[in-house]
Design a protein around this motif. Structure first.
Motif, PDB file in Angstrom:
ATOM      1  N   GLU A 111       0.814  -1.222   0.000  1.00  0.00           N
ATOM      2  CA  GLU A 111       0.000   0.000   0.000  1.00  0.00           C
ATOM      3  C   GLU A 111       0.843   1.266   0.000  1.00  0.00           C
ATOM      4  OE1 GLU A 111      -2.878   0.046   3.084  1.00  0.00           O
ATOM      5  OE2 GLU A 111      -3.921  -1.756   2.404  1.00  0.00           O
ATOM      6  N   GLU A 112       1.936   1.278   0.748  1.00  0.00           N
ATOM      7  CA  GLU A 112       2.773   2.468   0.810  1.00  0.00           C
ATOM      8  C   GLU A 112       3.478   2.711  -0.521  1.00  0.00           C
ATOM      9  OE1 GLU A 112       4.563   5.914   2.120  1.00  0.00           O
ATOM     10  OE2 GLU A 112       2.821   4.798   2.846  1.00  0.00           O
ATOM     11  N   ILE A 113       3.958   1.644  -1.158  1.00  0.00           N
ATOM     12  CA  ILE A 113       4.572   1.788  -2.475  1.00  0.00           C
ATOM     13  C   ILE A 113       3.550   2.319  -3.473  1.00  0.00           C
ATOM     14  CG2 ILE A 113       5.541   0.509  -4.435  1.00  0.00           C
ATOM     15  CD1 ILE A 113       6.920  -1.322  -2.459  1.00  0.00           C
ATOM     16  N   THR A 114       2.339   1.777  -3.417  1.00  0.00           N
ATOM     17  CA  THR A 114       1.272   2.233  -4.309  1.00  0.00           C
ATOM     18  C   THR A 114       0.983   3.713  -4.100  1.00  0.00           C
ATOM     19  OG1 THR A 114       0.207   0.072  -4.497  1.00  0.00           O
ATOM     20  CG2 THR A 114      -1.185   1.997  -4.845  1.00  0.00           C
ATOM     21  N   ARG A 115       0.949   4.147  -2.851  1.00  0.00           N
ATOM     22  CA  ARG A 115       0.659   5.564  -2.563  1.00  0.00           C
ATOM     23  C   ARG A 115       1.720   6.480  -3.158  1.00  0.00           C
ATOM     24  NH1 ARG A 115       1.242   9.616   1.306  1.00  0.00           N
ATOM     25  NH2 ARG A 115       2.896   8.507   2.414  1.00  0.00           N
ATOM     26  N   GLN A 116       2.974   6.094  -3.003  1.00  0.00           N
ATOM     27  CA  GLN A 116       4.055   6.930  -3.532  1.00  0.00           C
ATOM     28  C   GLN A 116       4.088   6.916  -5.060  1.00  0.00           C
ATOM     29  OE1 GLN A 116       5.257   8.869  -1.515  1.00  0.00           O
ATOM     30  NE2 GLN A 116       5.004   7.850   0.467  1.00  0.00           N
ATOM     31  N   LEU A 117       3.840   5.755  -5.650  1.00  0.00           N
ATOM     32  CA  LEU A 117       3.823   5.680  -7.119  1.00  0.00           C
ATOM     33  C   LEU A 117       2.641   6.440  -7.693  1.00  0.00           C
ATOM     34  CD1 LEU A 117       4.935   1.993  -7.827  1.00  0.00           C
ATOM     35  CD2 LEU A 117       6.292   4.087  -7.939  1.00  0.00           C
ATOM     36  N   ASP A 118       1.504   6.430  -6.996  1.00  0.00           N
ATOM     37  CA  ASP A 118       0.353   7.226  -7.431  1.00  0.00           C
ATOM     38  C   ASP A 118       0.726   8.708  -7.472  1.00  0.00           C
ATOM     39  OD1 ASP A 118      -1.310   5.076  -7.781  1.00  0.00           O
ATOM     40  OD2 ASP A 118      -2.327   5.280  -5.854  1.00  0.00           O
ATOM     41  N   ARG A 119       1.458   9.168  -6.473  1.00  0.00           N
ATOM     42  CA  ARG A 119       1.902  10.572  -6.439  1.00  0.00           C
ATOM     43  C   ARG A 119       2.810  10.877  -7.633  1.00  0.00           C
ATOM     44  NH1 ARG A 119       4.931  11.550  -1.031  1.00  0.00           N
ATOM     45  NH2 ARG A 119       5.123  13.647  -1.931  1.00  0.00           N
ATOM     46  N   MET A 120       3.724   9.969  -7.922  1.00  0.00           N
ATOM     47  CA  MET A 120       4.637  10.181  -9.051  1.00  0.00           C
ATOM     48  C   MET A 120       3.888  10.220 -10.375  1.00  0.00           C
ATOM     49  SD  MET A 120       7.840   7.683  -8.174  1.00  0.00           S
ATOM     50  CE  MET A 120       8.227   7.306  -6.459  1.00  0.00           C
ATOM     51  N   GLU A 121       2.974   9.273 -10.553  1.00  0.00           N
ATOM     52  CA  GLU A 121       2.211   9.222 -11.806  1.00  0.00           C
ATOM     53  C   GLU A 121       1.393  10.490 -11.999  1.00  0.00           C
ATOM     54  OE1 GLU A 121       0.050   5.538 -12.696  1.00  0.00           O
ATOM     55  OE2 GLU A 121       1.170   4.624 -11.056  1.00  0.00           O
ATOM     56  N   HIS A 122       0.749  10.946 -10.927  1.00  0.00           N
ATOM     57  CA  HIS A 122      -0.090  12.147 -11.036  1.00  0.00           C
ATOM     58  C   HIS A 122       0.764  13.366 -11.377  1.00  0.00           C
ATOM     59  CE1 HIS A 122      -3.378  14.908 -10.225  1.00  0.00           C
ATOM     60  NE2 HIS A 122      -2.533  15.627  -9.509  1.00  0.00           N
ATOM     61  N   ALA A 123       1.860  13.565 -10.626  1.00  0.00           N
ATOM     62  CA  ALA A 123       2.719  14.725 -10.876  1.00  0.00           C
ATOM     63  C   ALA A 123       3.349  14.640 -12.261  1.00  0.00           C
ATOM     64  CB  ALA A 123       3.805  14.816  -9.800  1.00  0.00           C
ATOM     65  N   GLY A 124       3.829  13.445 -12.635  1.00  0.00           N
ATOM     66  CA  GLY A 124       4.450  13.283 -13.954  1.00  0.00           C
ATOM     67  C   GLY A 124       3.475  13.565 -15.075  1.00  0.00           C
ATOM     68  N   GLY A 125       2.255  13.062 -14.945  1.00  0.00           N
ATOM     69  CA  GLY A 125       1.246  13.317 -15.974  1.00  0.00           C
ATOM     70  C   GLY A 125       0.956  14.801 -16.131  1.00  0.00           C
ATOM     71  N   LYS A 126       0.857  15.515 -15.009  1.00  0.00           N
ATOM     72  CA  LYS A 126       0.590  16.953 -15.052  1.00  0.00           C
ATOM     73  C   LYS A 126       1.773  17.724 -15.622  1.00  0.00           C
ATOM     74  CE  LYS A 126      -3.549  16.794 -13.471  1.00  0.00           C
ATOM     75  NZ  LYS A 126      -4.694  17.143 -14.349  1.00  0.00           N
ATOM     76  N   ILE A 127       2.980  17.236 -15.366  1.00  0.00           N
ATOM     77  CA  ILE A 127       4.167  17.878 -15.946  1.00  0.00           C
ATOM     78  C   ILE A 127       4.113  17.814 -17.467  1.00  0.00           C
ATOM     79  CG2 ILE A 127       6.665  17.587 -16.290  1.00  0.00           C
ATOM     80  CD1 ILE A 127       6.819  16.831 -13.291  1.00  0.00           C
ATOM     81  N   PHE A 128       3.753  16.664 -18.003  1.00  0.00           N
ATOM     82  CA  PHE A 128       3.701  16.517 -19.457  1.00  0.00           C
ATOM     83  C   PHE A 128       2.542  17.313 -20.057  1.00  0.00           C
ATOM     84  CE2 PHE A 128       5.818  12.345 -18.358  1.00  0.00           C
ATOM     85  CZ  PHE A 128       7.091  12.850 -18.615  1.00  0.00           C
ATOM     86  N   GLU A 129       1.440  17.433 -19.334  1.00  0.00           N
ATOM     87  CA  GLU A 129       0.342  18.274 -19.795  1.00  0.00           C
ATOM     88  C   GLU A 129       0.786  19.734 -19.871  1.00  0.00           C
ATOM     89  OE1 GLU A 129      -3.129  17.770 -17.396  1.00  0.00           O
ATOM     90  OE2 GLU A 129      -3.288  15.615 -17.785  1.00  0.00           O
ATOM     91  N   ALA A 130       1.506  20.184 -18.836  1.00  0.00           N
ATOM     92  CA  ALA A 130       1.998  21.567 -18.827  1.00  0.00           C
ATOM     93  C   ALA A 130       2.993  21.794 -19.954  1.00  0.00           C
ATOM     94  CB  ALA A 130       2.637  21.879 -17.478  1.00  0.00           C
ATOM     95  N   LEU A 131       3.852  20.807 -20.185  1.00  0.00           N
ATOM     96  CA  LEU A 131       4.857  20.921 -21.242  1.00  0.00           C
ATOM     97  C   LEU A 131       4.205  20.943 -22.618  1.00  0.00           C
ATOM     98  CD1 LEU A 131       7.897  21.079 -21.587  1.00  0.00           C
ATOM     99  CD2 LEU A 131       7.966  18.585 -21.713  1.00  0.00           C
ATOM    100  N   GLU A 132       3.123  20.213 -22.775  1.00  0.00           N
ATOM    101  CA  GLU A 132       2.412  20.199 -24.053  1.00  0.00           C
ATOM    102  C   GLU A 132       1.781  21.561 -24.319  1.00  0.00           C
ATOM    103  OE1 GLU A 132      -0.682  17.293 -26.506  1.00  0.00           O
ATOM    104  OE2 GLU A 132      -0.269  16.952 -24.382  1.00  0.00           O
TER     105      GLU A 132
END
Length: 215
Positions: A94-115
């Motif tokens: 669960e803790e790994i999932t929580r941290q990876l969820d944070r990374m995926e969300h932030a990474g996705g938003k970074i690419f949206e901003a870059l686009e």
């Protein structure tokens, strides 16, 4: 991430099978047998579509920042995020999932901003070329260690090191995203200051000092 339905080929095979079987029994070169066969084939196809609707798959739309090099970086970055998603699904902790969820969300938003603003590409250069690839590598190594089914000293220490780093990495991803909006914050502050000055000059608002003095 969007989804699309990929149709199954089975309904086509069912329709073709009707023609094959019917043709062995009846002379489909004649009008009525031909018509009946066509109707049965269409019915078989419709039934096949109901029984085998196909599969739903996820896909990313091609980025359209207007800069071919930036689009390439975004595509590669989203592929790396997809590998993080695979690791996330494969690791039940669960803790790994929580941290990876944070990374995926932030990474996705970074690419949206870059686009939206490809001029920010230099700001995320290290994120794209080092931070994200190394994070994917760490997760791949962790999954490899996990797959051994063993908990020896070296394996346990390596896994713990990765686990302890995930929170730090997720925070760095989020900080990278926040940094992309630094200019936006400055623009908003500047616009508000100009707006306040113009409104006060027109007598539409009270100066802050006057409002405080009244109290």
């Amino acid at each position: 991430m969007k989804t699309r339905r990929v149709p199954s080929a089975l309904p086509i095979y069912m329709a073709a099978a009707v023609w094959l079987i019917f043709g062995l029994i009846h002379p489909i070169y004649k009008f009525w047998p031909l018509l009946i066969c066509a109707l049965l084939s269409a019915a078989a196809y419709a039934l096949g579509r109901r029984l085998f609707p196909g599969r739903v798959e996820e896909y990313e739309e091609a980025p359209a920042s207007g800069d071919a090099e930036v689009d390439k970086q975004i595509t590669e970055g989203r592929e790396a995020l997809h590998r993080l998603r695979e690791a996330n699904l494969a690791l039940p902790d669960e803790e790994i999932t929580r941290q990876l969820d944070r990374m995926e969300h932030a990474g996705g938003k970074i690419f949206e901003a870059l686009e939206r603003n490809p001029r920010q590409a230099m700001q995320v250069r290290k994120f794209m070329n080092y931070y994200l690839p190394v994070t994917v590598k760490l997760l791949d190594q962790y999954r490899l260690l996990e797959s051994t089914g063993l908990d020896g000293e070296h394996i346990a220490k390596s896994k713990t090191a990765v686990e302890n780093s995930l929170g730090m990495i997720a925070s760095a991803f989020e900080k990278q995203l926040d940094n992309l909006y630094k200019d936006t914050q400055l623009d908003i502050t500047s616009d508000i200051q100009v707006l306040e000055t113009m409104m006060a000059a027109e007598g539409l608002t009270k100066p802050e000092s006057s409002a405080q003095a009244a109290h």
